[in-house]
Design a protein around this motif. Structure first.
Motif, PDB file in Angstrom:
ATOM      1  N   UNK A 337      35.304  40.910  29.930  1.00 58.84           N
ATOM      2  CA  UNK A 337      34.761  42.039  30.687  1.00 58.84           C
ATOM      3  C   UNK A 337      35.857  42.948  31.212  1.00 58.84           C
ATOM      4  N   UNK A 338      37.034  42.401  31.443  1.00 56.63           N
ATOM      5  CA  UNK A 338      38.122  43.228  31.970  1.00 56.63           C
ATOM      6  C   UNK A 338      38.473  44.346  30.992  1.00 56.63           C
ATOM      7  N   UNK A 344      39.628  44.437  37.142  1.00 58.73           N
ATOM      8  CA  UNK A 344      40.082  43.064  37.288  1.00 58.73           C
ATOM      9  C   UNK A 344      39.016  42.216  37.974  1.00 58.73           C
ATOM     10  N   UNK A 345      38.735  41.040  37.393  1.00 55.34           N
ATOM     11  CA  UNK A 345      37.842  40.052  37.997  1.00 55.34           C
ATOM     12  C   UNK A 345      38.692  38.814  38.282  1.00 55.34           C
ATOM     13  N   UNK A 346      39.203  38.705  39.508  1.00 59.51           N
ATOM     14  CA  UNK A 346      40.272  37.752  39.769  1.00 59.51           C
ATOM     15  C   UNK A 346      39.975  36.735  40.862  1.00 59.51           C
ATOM     16  N   UNK A 347      38.745  36.671  41.371  1.00 56.98           N
ATOM     17  CA  UNK A 347      38.455  35.679  42.406  1.00 56.98           C
ATOM     18  C   UNK A 347      38.504  34.271  41.824  1.00 56.98           C
ATOM     19  N   UNK A 348      39.158  33.364  42.570  1.00 50.50           N
ATOM     20  CA  UNK A 348      39.159  31.973  42.136  1.00 50.50           C
ATOM     21  C   UNK A 348      37.890  31.287  42.636  1.00 50.50           C
TER      22      UNK A 348
END
Length: 442
Positions: A337-338, A344-348
């Motif tokens: 998706x990025x 950016x999809x960066x949540x842990x």
């Protein structure tokens, strides 16, 4: 900076969007085609096959249809392995409808007792609001499954088969929720009259719940005649049995020895501690729902060890993340998706829990694992969505997905490392009713 969206801002955003050819290309693609088809990473798809080094299942996948009973299906799928072996048959199913009936009835009583206990609080109190938000969903947890079997036993599917409403629970649930919320209103109004008056009215509400359940699902049998033919066509008859006697005869694993390990990486949830959630449960007199928080490496190791040892594993996860239904695969990076959105999809995992981006939504059964150099590479999963997808209903999960989106597994206490086994004896930390670790798999 302006608090409102201004004309100048909107013009800037539009110029930035149109200035990049990649944005226009993606707009052309996604307006005509599913974004998942565009974002699907072909390299991952072509690297996955359904083979595993340790493969337990040799039976047909089940189908929960339009219901949220996955946790019951997964639990009964675990138990049916030993039952089928003892019966000498290839395929066997316990009645999911039977446990579903009892869960609904027990859950109604559990909810009403919670309302009585909190009836001195305002209706917009956060705990009361949480109870009222979903009084009787289909979802559940491992400990809730064990509580039902312990109290009500089991029956074969033939003794209480599926109905239209067990397979499509929406209309029944609407009636149940309306009756329970109405009952909650009345019980709260009776608070000044005392607990005896409240419980007298609770009985009237439960009588209505009993009627609705029996109309939609049928009546749970108190006794049934059990006879069958095995895979060699030899005839057997056990005679008349109660659900408790049937469970005693055909549950081949020690359910009371199982514990629920969770992976909760939030800073507020220390590893090696037990947790419980307020008002989570179904059977009032059952032990509380208790989790033991452990590292992801422990969940993987114990799951792998159980499968290599010949036993499937019940687990709960956030099923819809990075999932491709027609291919029957999960991978933590299945969709790019990025690249599609240039974002950016960066949540842990911890951030996703804290910020309501994830929680446990579904329960299934691990029935295989591909072990390479002593470590799991991929997992084989028995889903309860029928046999039309994946490998006749058995899905493939890459190990990367396990780490990101699996939340809990049920394993034998005797398999735990000594320090974790000892941790089970400590009093649990109590989480509020709305905590995401109280989510119900459906």
């Amino acid at each position: 900076m302006d608090r409102s969206l201004t004309k100048e801002q909107l013009e800037t955003f539009e110029r930035e969007f149109t200035a990049r050819p990649a944005n226009r290309l993606m707009q052309n693609a996604v307006t005509q085609t599913s974004v998942d088809d565009i974002a699907l990473d072909r390299r991952i798809v072509t690297s996955v096959d359904h083979s595993v080094s340790h493969h337990l299942d040799d039976w047909k996948a089940t189908n929960q249809k339009k219901s949220g009973r996955c946790w019951l299906f997964a639990g009964l799928n675990l138990l049916r392995v030993g039952a089928a072996e003892k019966l000498g048959v290839k395929d066997f199913e316990f009645s999911q409808n039977y446990l579903h009936w009892w869960d609904k009835f027990e859950r109604a009583n559990h909810f009403l007792e919670g309302i009585i206990e909190t009836s001195g609080r305002d209706a917009d109190d956060r705990t009361v609001a949480h109870l009222l938000s979903d009084p009787i969903s289909d979802g559940g947890q491992w400990n809730m499954f064990v509580a039902l079997v312990a109290k009500h036993g089991l029956v074969p599917k033939s003794a209480m088969p599926e109905t239209n409403s067990s397979s499509a629970t929406g209309p029944m649930n609407r009636a149940l929720m309306s009756l329970l919320r109405q009952g909650a209103r009345d019980l709260r109004r009776l608070a000044d009259d005392g607990a005896d008056a409240q419980r007298k009215h609770k009985r009237e509400v439960l009588a209505a719940i009993h009627r609705v359940l029996s109309i939609h699902l049928g009546t749970p049998p108190e006794r049934f005649l059990w006879q069958w033919r095995d895979k060699d066509q030899d005839f057997h008859r056990d005679g008349w049995m109660t659900p408790a006697e049937f469970a005693e005869a055909y549950v081949q694993i020690p359910l009371q020895d199982y514990v629920c390990l969770v992976h909760d990486p939030r800073p507020s949830s220390p590893v090696g501690r037990t947790f419980t959630v307020e008002y989570l449960g179904n059977v009032i007199e059952a032990p509380p729902v208790v989790y033991l928080n452990a590292g992801m490496d422990v969940l993987k190791q114990l799951s792998m060890d159980a499968i290599v040892g010949g036993e499937p594993v019940w687990f709960g996860c956030d099923v819809a993340q990075m999932m491709r239904g027609d291919l029957g695969i999960w991978d933590a990076e299945l969709f790019d998706y990025e690249s599609v959105y240039d974002a950016s999809f960066e949540m842990d995992k911890a951030d996703r829990l804290i910020h309501h981006e994830t929680l446990m939504t579904h329960a299934m059964l691990f029935t295989g694992v591909d072990v390479v150099d002593g470590a799991p590479r991929r997992w084989r999963v028995e889903n309860s969505w029928g046999d039309e997808k994946a490998d006749k209903g058995f899905w493939t999960m890459n190990d990367s997905w396990f780490g990101e989106h699996v939340f809990e597994v049920a394993v034998r206490r005797s398999a735990l490392p000594p320090e974790l086994a000892a941790a089970l004896d400590q009093p649990p930390i109590v989480l509020p009713a709305w905590d995401p670790m109280g989510a119900l798999a459906g």
